[in-house]
Design a protein around this motif. Sequence first.
Motif, PDB file in Angstrom:
ATOM      1  N   MET A   1       0.841  -1.176   0.000  1.00  0.00           N
ATOM      2  CA  MET A   1       0.000   0.000   0.000  1.00  0.00           C
ATOM      3  C   MET A   1       0.893   1.250   0.000  1.00  0.00           C
ATOM      4  SD  MET A   1      -3.344   0.469   2.085  1.00  0.00           S
ATOM      5  CE  MET A   1      -4.323   1.898   2.051  1.00  0.00           C
ATOM      6  N   ARG A   2       0.467   2.224  -0.740  1.00  0.00           N
ATOM      7  CA  ARG A   2       1.239   3.461  -0.864  1.00  0.00           C
ATOM      8  C   ARG A   2       0.991   4.374   0.326  1.00  0.00           C
ATOM      9  NH1 ARG A   2       1.455   5.665  -6.661  1.00  0.00           N
ATOM     10  NH2 ARG A   2       0.822   7.466  -5.482  1.00  0.00           N
ATOM     11  N   GLY A   3       2.065   5.012   0.756  1.00  0.00           N
ATOM     12  CA  GLY A   3       1.956   5.931   1.881  1.00  0.00           C
ATOM     13  C   GLY A   3       1.546   7.320   1.428  1.00  0.00           C
ATOM     14  N   GLU A   4       1.204   8.136   2.402  1.00  0.00           N
ATOM     15  CA  GLU A   4       0.754   9.495   2.114  1.00  0.00           C
ATOM     16  C   GLU A   4       1.845  10.310   1.418  1.00  0.00           C
ATOM     17  OE1 GLU A   4      -0.705  13.516   4.425  1.00  0.00           O
ATOM     18  OE2 GLU A   4      -0.824  11.608   5.469  1.00  0.00           O
ATOM     19  N   GLY A   5       3.088  10.137   1.834  1.00  0.00           N
ATOM     20  CA  GLY A   5       4.197  10.881   1.220  1.00  0.00           C
ATOM     21  C   GLY A   5       4.357  10.557  -0.254  1.00  0.00           C
ATOM     22  N   GLU A   6       4.237   9.291  -0.577  1.00  0.00           N
ATOM     23  CA  GLU A   6       4.358   8.878  -1.978  1.00  0.00           C
ATOM     24  C   GLU A   6       3.201   9.415  -2.812  1.00  0.00           C
ATOM     25  OE1 GLU A   6       5.232   4.786  -4.502  1.00  0.00           O
ATOM     26  OE2 GLU A   6       4.529   4.641  -2.435  1.00  0.00           O
ATOM     27  N   ILE A   7       2.022   9.417  -2.246  1.00  0.00           N
ATOM     28  CA  ILE A   7       0.848   9.939  -2.946  1.00  0.00           C
ATOM     29  C   ILE A   7       0.992  11.439  -3.177  1.00  0.00           C
ATOM     30  CG2 ILE A   7      -1.638  10.373  -2.736  1.00  0.00           C
ATOM     31  CD1 ILE A   7      -1.776   7.619  -1.279  1.00  0.00           C
ATOM     32  N   ARG A   8       1.481  12.154  -2.179  1.00  0.00           N
ATOM     33  CA  ARG A   8       1.697  13.603  -2.322  1.00  0.00           C
ATOM     34  C   ARG A   8       2.754  13.896  -3.387  1.00  0.00           C
ATOM     35  NH1 ARG A   8      -0.348  17.057   1.691  1.00  0.00           N
ATOM     36  NH2 ARG A   8      -1.272  15.938   3.438  1.00  0.00           N
ATOM     37  N   GLN A   9       3.812  13.109  -3.391  1.00  0.00           N
ATOM     38  CA  GLN A   9       4.872  13.301  -4.386  1.00  0.00           C
ATOM     39  C   GLN A   9       4.326  13.080  -5.798  1.00  0.00           C
ATOM     40  OE1 GLN A   9       8.247  10.696  -3.935  1.00  0.00           O
ATOM     41  NE2 GLN A   9       9.539  11.981  -5.214  1.00  0.00           N
ATOM     42  N   ASP A  10       3.519  12.038  -5.973  1.00  0.00           N
ATOM     43  CA  ASP A  10       2.902  11.797  -7.278  1.00  0.00           C
ATOM     44  C   ASP A  10       1.983  12.946  -7.680  1.00  0.00           C
ATOM     45  OD1 ASP A  10       4.220   9.404  -7.528  1.00  0.00           O
ATOM     46  OD2 ASP A  10       2.448   8.140  -7.209  1.00  0.00           O
ATOM     47  N   ALA A  11       1.233  13.461  -6.728  1.00  0.00           N
ATOM     48  CA  ALA A  11       0.321  14.582  -7.010  1.00  0.00           C
ATOM     49  C   ALA A  11       1.105  15.816  -7.441  1.00  0.00           C
ATOM     50  CB  ALA A  11      -0.541  14.892  -5.797  1.00  0.00           C
ATOM     51  N   GLN A  12       2.230  16.073  -6.762  1.00  0.00           N
ATOM     52  CA  GLN A  12       3.061  17.211  -7.139  1.00  0.00           C
ATOM     53  C   GLN A  12       3.641  17.027  -8.537  1.00  0.00           C
ATOM     54  OE1 GLN A  12       5.791  17.256  -3.840  1.00  0.00           O
ATOM     55  NE2 GLN A  12       4.577  18.741  -2.699  1.00  0.00           N
ATOM     56  N   MET A  13       4.056  15.797  -8.853  1.00  0.00           N
ATOM     57  CA  MET A  13       4.601  15.522 -10.173  1.00  0.00           C
ATOM     58  C   MET A  13       3.540  15.769 -11.254  1.00  0.00           C
ATOM     59  SD  MET A  13       5.895  11.991 -11.940  1.00  0.00           S
ATOM     60  CE  MET A  13       4.215  11.403 -11.976  1.00  0.00           C
ATOM     61  N   TRP A  14       2.330  15.275 -11.027  1.00  0.00           N
ATOM     62  CA  TRP A  14       1.283  15.452 -12.029  1.00  0.00           C
ATOM     63  C   TRP A  14       0.863  16.912 -12.142  1.00  0.00           C
ATOM     64  CZ3 TRP A  14       1.009  12.381 -15.768  1.00  0.00           C
ATOM     65  CH2 TRP A  14       1.293  11.030 -15.615  1.00  0.00           C
ATOM     66  N   ALA A  15       0.963  17.660 -11.056  1.00  0.00           N
ATOM     67  CA  ALA A  15       0.674  19.092 -11.122  1.00  0.00           C
ATOM     68  C   ALA A  15       1.705  19.793 -12.006  1.00  0.00           C
ATOM     69  CB  ALA A  15       0.657  19.702  -9.725  1.00  0.00           C
ATOM     70  N   LEU A  16       2.965  19.385 -11.902  1.00  0.00           N
ATOM     71  CA  LEU A  16       4.008  19.960 -12.759  1.00  0.00           C
ATOM     72  C   LEU A  16       3.799  19.578 -14.216  1.00  0.00           C
ATOM     73  CD1 LEU A  16       7.143  19.418 -10.493  1.00  0.00           C
ATOM     74  CD2 LEU A  16       6.085  21.613 -11.096  1.00  0.00           C
ATOM     75  N   VAL A  17       3.400  18.333 -14.456  1.00  0.00           N
ATOM     76  CA  VAL A  17       3.116  17.900 -15.822  1.00  0.00           C
ATOM     77  C   VAL A  17       1.979  18.739 -16.406  1.00  0.00           C
ATOM     78  CG1 VAL A  17       2.195  15.989 -17.221  1.00  0.00           C
ATOM     79  CG2 VAL A  17       3.989  15.543 -15.530  1.00  0.00           C
ATOM     80  N   ALA A  18       0.935  18.957 -15.619  1.00  0.00           N
ATOM     81  CA  ALA A  18      -0.200  19.765 -16.081  1.00  0.00           C
ATOM     82  C   ALA A  18       0.232  21.203 -16.352  1.00  0.00           C
ATOM     83  CB  ALA A  18      -1.324  19.729 -15.045  1.00  0.00           C
ATOM     84  N   GLU A  19       1.084  21.745 -15.494  1.00  0.00           N
ATOM     85  CA  GLU A  19       1.563  23.111 -15.697  1.00  0.00           C
ATOM     86  C   GLU A  19       2.396  23.216 -16.977  1.00  0.00           C
ATOM     87  OE1 GLU A  19       4.001  26.656 -13.382  1.00  0.00           O
ATOM     88  OE2 GLU A  19       3.537  24.810 -12.314  1.00  0.00           O
ATOM     89  N   LEU A  20       3.237  22.226 -17.221  1.00  0.00           N
ATOM     90  CA  LEU A  20       4.046  22.225 -18.438  1.00  0.00           C
ATOM     91  C   LEU A  20       3.156  22.134 -19.677  1.00  0.00           C
ATOM     92  CD1 LEU A  20       6.906  22.325 -19.552  1.00  0.00           C
ATOM     93  CD2 LEU A  20       7.012  19.838 -19.302  1.00  0.00           C
ATOM     94  N   GLU A  21       2.142  21.292 -19.636  1.00  0.00           N
ATOM     95  CA  GLU A  21       1.210  21.189 -20.762  1.00  0.00           C
ATOM     96  C   GLU A  21       0.465  22.501 -20.979  1.00  0.00           C
ATOM     97  OE1 GLU A  21       0.747  18.768 -23.080  1.00  0.00           O
ATOM     98  OE2 GLU A  21       2.537  17.888 -22.179  1.00  0.00           O
ATOM     99  N   SER A  22       0.102  23.166 -19.896  1.00  0.00           N
ATOM    100  CA  SER A  22      -0.570  24.457 -19.995  1.00  0.00           C
ATOM    101  C   SER A  22       0.327  25.485 -20.676  1.00  0.00           C
ATOM    102  CB  SER A  22      -0.961  24.939 -18.595  1.00  0.00           C
ATOM    103  OG  SER A  22      -1.449  26.254 -18.643  1.00  0.00           O
ATOM    104  N   LEU A  23       1.606  25.492 -20.308  1.00  0.00           N
ATOM    105  CA  LEU A  23       2.549  26.428 -20.928  1.00  0.00           C
ATOM    106  C   LEU A  23       2.754  26.110 -22.410  1.00  0.00           C
ATOM    107  CD1 LEU A  23       5.122  26.641 -18.005  1.00  0.00           C
ATOM    108  CD2 LEU A  23       3.583  28.472 -18.779  1.00  0.00           C
TER     109      LEU A  23
END
Length: 69
Positions: A1-23
């Motif tokens: 099972m994934r921990g909260e830290g790993e889930i947060r890190q994935d969320a931050q990564m996907w937020a950066l991916v979304a920001e890059l796509e927006s740019l």
Amino acid sequence: MRGEGEIRQDAQMWALVAELESLKTERAGMEAENECRKDQGLAPAYGEEQFTALAKKMSEVAFLLRRDI
């Protein structure tokens, strides 16, 4: 099972991916606007400074994304 830290890190990564796509979409829009204005015989709406500033933002986001991977 994934921990909260790993889930947060994935969320931050996907937020950066979304920001890059927006740019990338913003850049495409700027290019399209300039092309449209060119077809109408008008001066470009966006110059080298705007494209350079956008490229800098894209580089910063890409750096953060690579750092987190």
